[in-house]
Design a protein around this motif. Structure first.
Motif: not given
Length: 218
Positions: A95, A98, A106, A110, A151-155, A158-159, A179
């Protein structure tokens, strides 16, 4: 179809629990523990590469192939779903990390990670085979979604949210929708159009194009 081992009641039938080693023994034994986990991973990937279907990969068969006891596997993973997800993670790129210095950078990081995963999946017969089977097993697919995809989608969200707070992205739009605008082109080329190009620089081009349309209105 279930991924549960037929007639396998769980780790309680795998023999008595081994005595807890002394602290010093634990430190000395750590490399051996890592070697055991690698042997288990190698057993799973080896069986899959031989063409063994997911449904036939029992804990007993994995343990026998790895040269360990079933209890050794159950001490590390609660069941096959958790083990398979970790095996998949081990053969995928790591993963991204960032920096938080730039929303644009960032987002590029991703999307570049997503591009690299697409390339790895194309080049790996193992990943292609597993993913083609995995959606037929709801528990495994759900475990992969919850522990890897979500978790990747939430990251990403968040960005995007940070970009809205900093005034770099319009804040009158839904975060999840924005997103999706960023990751959509990459997913299109890796899932819907698997023969499409995933050329270097694609992540930057997508991010810069989408950001140009998402700048706050005067």
């Amino acid at each position: 179809m279930s991924l549960q081992d037929s007639g396998n009641p769980g780790p309680q039938h795998d023999g008595p629990t081994e005595p807890r080693p002394a602290p010093e023994a634990t430190r000395r034994g750590r490399p051996r523990s890592e070697a055991v986990e690698q042997a288990i991973f190698d057993a799973v990937t080896g069986l899959l590469e031989e063409g063994v279907p997911l449904a036939e990969l029992s804990i007993e068969r994995i343990a026998r192939t790895a040269g360990v006891g079933k209890a050794t596997i159950y001490r590390r993973w609660p069941g096959k779903e958790a083990l398979f997800v970790e095996v998949l993670r081990s053969v995928e790129p790591e993963d991204p990390v960032l920096t938080g210095a730039s929303v644009r950078d960032d987002l590029v990081t991703l999307l570049e990670a997503l591009r690299q995963r697409g390339l790895v999946k194309r080049a790996s017969a193992l990943l292609h085979n597993v993913f083609s089977q995995m959606q037929a097993y709801p528990k495994l697919w759900e475990a992969y979604q919850n522990t890897v995809i979500e978790p990747r989608r939430r990251l990403g969200m968040d960005t995007v949210r940070r970009g809205m707070e900093l005034g770099e992205i319009r804040d009158d739009l839904d975060v999840e929708f924005v997103n999706d605008l960023f990751i959509g082109p990459l997913l299109l080329r890796t899932v819907i159009r698997p023969g499409a190009t995933l050329e270097p620089g694609l992540a930057e081009r997508v991010v810069d194009t989408v950001l140009a349309g998402l700048r706050p209105r005067p």
